[in-house]
Design a protein around this motif. Structure first.
Motif, PDB file in Angstrom:
ATOM      1  N   TYR A   8      11.515  59.218 -27.645  1.00  0.00           N
ATOM      2  CA  TYR A   8      10.412  60.092 -27.225  1.00  0.00           C
ATOM      3  C   TYR A   8      10.383  60.194 -25.702  1.00  0.00           C
ATOM      4  O   TYR A   8      10.261  61.286 -25.145  1.00  0.00           O
ATOM      5  CB  TYR A   8       9.080  59.556 -27.761  1.00  0.00           C
ATOM      6  CG  TYR A   8       7.883  60.286 -27.212  1.00  0.00           C
ATOM      7  CD1 TYR A   8       7.601  61.586 -27.610  1.00  0.00           C
ATOM      8  CD2 TYR A   8       7.050  59.686 -26.282  1.00  0.00           C
ATOM      9  CE1 TYR A   8       6.517  62.270 -27.103  1.00  0.00           C
ATOM     10  CE2 TYR A   8       5.953  60.358 -25.775  1.00  0.00           C
ATOM     11  CZ  TYR A   8       5.699  61.647 -26.178  1.00  0.00           C
ATOM     12  OH  TYR A   8       4.620  62.323 -25.662  1.00  0.00           O
ATOM     13  N   GLN A  12      11.059  63.752 -23.370  1.00  0.00           N
ATOM     14  CA  GLN A  12      10.010  64.305 -22.516  1.00  0.00           C
ATOM     15  C   GLN A  12      10.566  64.783 -21.174  1.00  0.00           C
ATOM     16  O   GLN A  12       9.876  65.424 -20.404  1.00  0.00           O
ATOM     17  CB  GLN A  12       8.906  63.272 -22.288  1.00  0.00           C
ATOM     18  CG  GLN A  12       8.159  62.895 -23.549  1.00  0.00           C
ATOM     19  CD  GLN A  12       7.725  64.116 -24.350  1.00  0.00           C
ATOM     20  OE1 GLN A  12       6.855  64.854 -23.924  1.00  0.00           O
ATOM     21  NE2 GLN A  12       8.333  64.337 -25.502  1.00  0.00           N
ATOM     22  N   SER A  37      11.723  69.068 -31.432  1.00  0.00           N
ATOM     23  CA  SER A  37      10.711  68.435 -30.596  1.00  0.00           C
ATOM     24  C   SER A  37      10.231  67.195 -31.330  1.00  0.00           C
ATOM     25  O   SER A  37      10.184  67.161 -32.567  1.00  0.00           O
ATOM     26  CB  SER A  37       9.544  69.382 -30.307  1.00  0.00           C
ATOM     27  OG  SER A  37       8.843  69.677 -31.483  1.00  0.00           O
ATOM     28  N   GLY A  39       7.149  64.347 -31.346  1.00  0.00           N
ATOM     29  CA  GLY A  39       5.833  63.938 -30.875  1.00  0.00           C
ATOM     30  C   GLY A  39       5.818  62.454 -30.543  1.00  0.00           C
ATOM     31  O   GLY A  39       6.723  61.708 -30.905  1.00  0.00           O
ATOM     32  N   GLY A  40       4.798  62.022 -29.890  1.00  0.00           N
ATOM     33  CA  GLY A  40       4.669  60.635 -29.478  1.00  0.00           C
ATOM     34  C   GLY A  40       4.032  59.745 -30.527  1.00  0.00           C
ATOM     35  O   GLY A  40       3.797  60.156 -31.666  1.00  0.00           O
ATOM     36  N   SER A  42       1.018  58.795 -31.010  1.00  0.00           N
ATOM     37  CA  SER A  42      -0.258  59.254 -31.583  1.00  0.00           C
ATOM     38  C   SER A  42      -0.056  60.231 -32.741  1.00  0.00           C
ATOM     39  O   SER A  42      -0.972  60.459 -33.530  1.00  0.00           O
ATOM     40  CB  SER A  42      -1.132  59.897 -30.504  1.00  0.00           C
ATOM     41  OG  SER A  42      -0.523  61.082 -30.026  1.00  0.00           O
ATOM     42  N   THR A  43       1.138  60.821 -32.866  1.00  0.00           N
ATOM     43  CA  THR A  43       1.440  61.752 -33.964  1.00  0.00           C
ATOM     44  C   THR A  43       2.370  61.132 -35.004  1.00  0.00           C
ATOM     45  O   THR A  43       2.907  61.840 -35.855  1.00  0.00           O
ATOM     46  CB  THR A  43       2.108  63.039 -33.430  1.00  0.00           C
ATOM     47  OG1 THR A  43       3.428  62.714 -32.969  1.00  0.00           O
ATOM     48  CG2 THR A  43       1.305  63.675 -32.328  1.00  0.00           C
ATOM     49  N   THR A  46       6.055  62.748 -34.892  1.00  0.00           N
ATOM     50  CA  THR A  46       6.271  63.967 -35.662  1.00  0.00           C
ATOM     51  C   THR A  46       7.493  64.717 -35.137  1.00  0.00           C
ATOM     52  O   THR A  46       7.649  64.909 -33.939  1.00  0.00           O
ATOM     53  CB  THR A  46       5.027  64.871 -35.574  1.00  0.00           C
ATOM     54  OG1 THR A  46       3.922  64.162 -36.111  1.00  0.00           O
ATOM     55  CG2 THR A  46       5.224  66.150 -36.360  1.00  0.00           C
ATOM     56  N   GLN A  48       9.866  68.234 -35.373  1.00  0.00           N
ATOM     57  CA  GLN A  48       9.985  69.638 -35.767  1.00  0.00           C
ATOM     58  C   GLN A  48      11.401  70.092 -35.460  1.00  0.00           C
ATOM     59  O   GLN A  48      11.926  69.813 -34.373  1.00  0.00           O
ATOM     60  CB  GLN A  48       9.000  70.506 -35.000  1.00  0.00           C
ATOM     61  CG  GLN A  48       7.601  70.436 -35.554  1.00  0.00           C
ATOM     62  CD  GLN A  48       6.711  71.476 -34.919  1.00  0.00           C
ATOM     63  OE1 GLN A  48       6.159  71.245 -33.865  1.00  0.00           O
ATOM     64  NE2 GLN A  48       6.594  72.616 -35.582  1.00  0.00           N
ATOM     65  N   ARG A  65       6.094  70.015 -39.592  1.00  0.00           N
ATOM     66  CA  ARG A  65       5.846  68.779 -38.842  1.00  0.00           C
ATOM     67  C   ARG A  65       6.105  67.600 -39.774  1.00  0.00           C
ATOM     68  O   ARG A  65       5.315  67.339 -40.674  1.00  0.00           O
ATOM     69  CB  ARG A  65       4.420  68.746 -38.316  1.00  0.00           C
ATOM     70  CG  ARG A  65       4.167  69.790 -37.264  1.00  0.00           C
ATOM     71  CD  ARG A  65       2.752  69.657 -36.720  1.00  0.00           C
ATOM     72  NE  ARG A  65       2.458  70.727 -35.806  1.00  0.00           N
ATOM     73  CZ  ARG A  65       2.658  70.655 -34.484  1.00  0.00           C
ATOM     74  NH1 ARG A  65       3.131  69.562 -33.952  1.00  0.00           N
ATOM     75  NH2 ARG A  65       2.364  71.680 -33.711  1.00  0.00           N
ATOM     76  N   ARG A  67       6.354  63.696 -40.348  1.00  0.00           N
ATOM     77  CA  ARG A  67       5.898  62.439 -39.773  1.00  0.00           C
ATOM     78  C   ARG A  67       6.851  61.321 -40.144  1.00  0.00           C
ATOM     79  O   ARG A  67       7.252  61.200 -41.297  1.00  0.00           O
ATOM     80  CB  ARG A  67       4.502  62.093 -40.277  1.00  0.00           C
ATOM     81  CG  ARG A  67       3.430  62.962 -39.691  1.00  0.00           C
ATOM     82  CD  ARG A  67       2.053  62.578 -40.154  1.00  0.00           C
ATOM     83  NE  ARG A  67       1.921  61.145 -40.334  1.00  0.00           N
ATOM     84  CZ  ARG A  67       0.965  60.564 -41.022  1.00  0.00           C
ATOM     85  NH1 ARG A  67       0.056  61.278 -41.613  1.00  0.00           N
ATOM     86  NH2 ARG A  67       0.909  59.258 -41.146  1.00  0.00           N
TER      87      ARG A  67
END
Length: 144
Positions: A8, A12, A37, A39-40, A42-43, A46, A48, A65, A67
Motif C-alpha cells: 500500500y 501511494q 488501486s 486501499g489502505g 481502513s478499507t 480493498t 480494484q 471493490r 476486500r
C-alpha cells in the motif's frame, strides 16, 4: 509476501500495474496484467482491478471493490474458511493464489478448488505449480 502495508505504501507513490504470472503442472506459463488501486488498512486493503492485457482468461472481477480477508476476519464470509490463506475473494470460486501448495493426484488428476488455482468464470480450473505477483510503475511500461 512483501506485506499489504508495504505494498500500500509503495502504491501511494504513483500509478502501478499488477502482473500475475502463472505456471500449471503441465509446464504452461501464462500471465495477466491489470491497472489497479489498493486501499489502505481502513478499507481492509480493498483492491480494484481493470484488465490491461494477458494470455489467460480473467478470473477476478473488474471494477469491484474486493476486500482482503483471512479465515479469522472474514466477517461472515465462508470463503476464507473453505480456502486457506488470505486473498481478495469475491465469489469464492474464481481464484486462490495464496492457498495451500497441492500437487496433482495420481494419473494427473487435479483437485478442483484446492490449493493454488485460477478459475475463469466460464472456464476450467487451472491448478498451479507456481505463481508470481508483481507490481511496477506505469511509466516503465515502455521497457516491457
Amino acid at each position: 509476501w512483501l506485506g499489504l502495508k508495504k505494498i500500500y505504501s509503495i502504491t501511494q507513490q504513483g500509478n502501478y500495474l499488477l502482473r500475475i504470472e502463472l505456471q500449471d503442472w503441465r509446464g504452461n506459463r501464462r500471465h495477466i496484467e491489470y491497472s489497479f488501486s489498493l486501499g489502505g488498512p481502513s478499507t481492509n486493503f480493498t483492491l480494484q482491478l481493470a484488465r490491461m492485457s494477458g494470455s489467460i482468461p480473467n478470473a477476478l472481477p473488474e471494477h469491484a471493490r474486493l476486500r482482503f480477508s483471512i479465515g479469522d476476519t472474514a466477517g461472515g464470509s465462508s470463503c476464507p474458511h473453505r480456502h486457506p490463506g488470505g486473498w481478495w475473494h469475491s465469489e469464492c470460486e474464481e481464484t486462490n493464489l495464496n492457498g495451500n501448495y497441492v500437487t496433482p493426484r495420481s494419473r494427473g488428476r487435479l483437485d478442483r478448488g484446492k490449493g493454488l488455482y485460477w478459475k475463469p468464470k466460464k472456464g476450467r480450473y487451472y491448478l498451479l505449480k507456481s505463481t508470481k505477483i508483481m507490481i511496477h510503475p506505469t511509466d516503465l511500461k515502455s521497457f516491457d
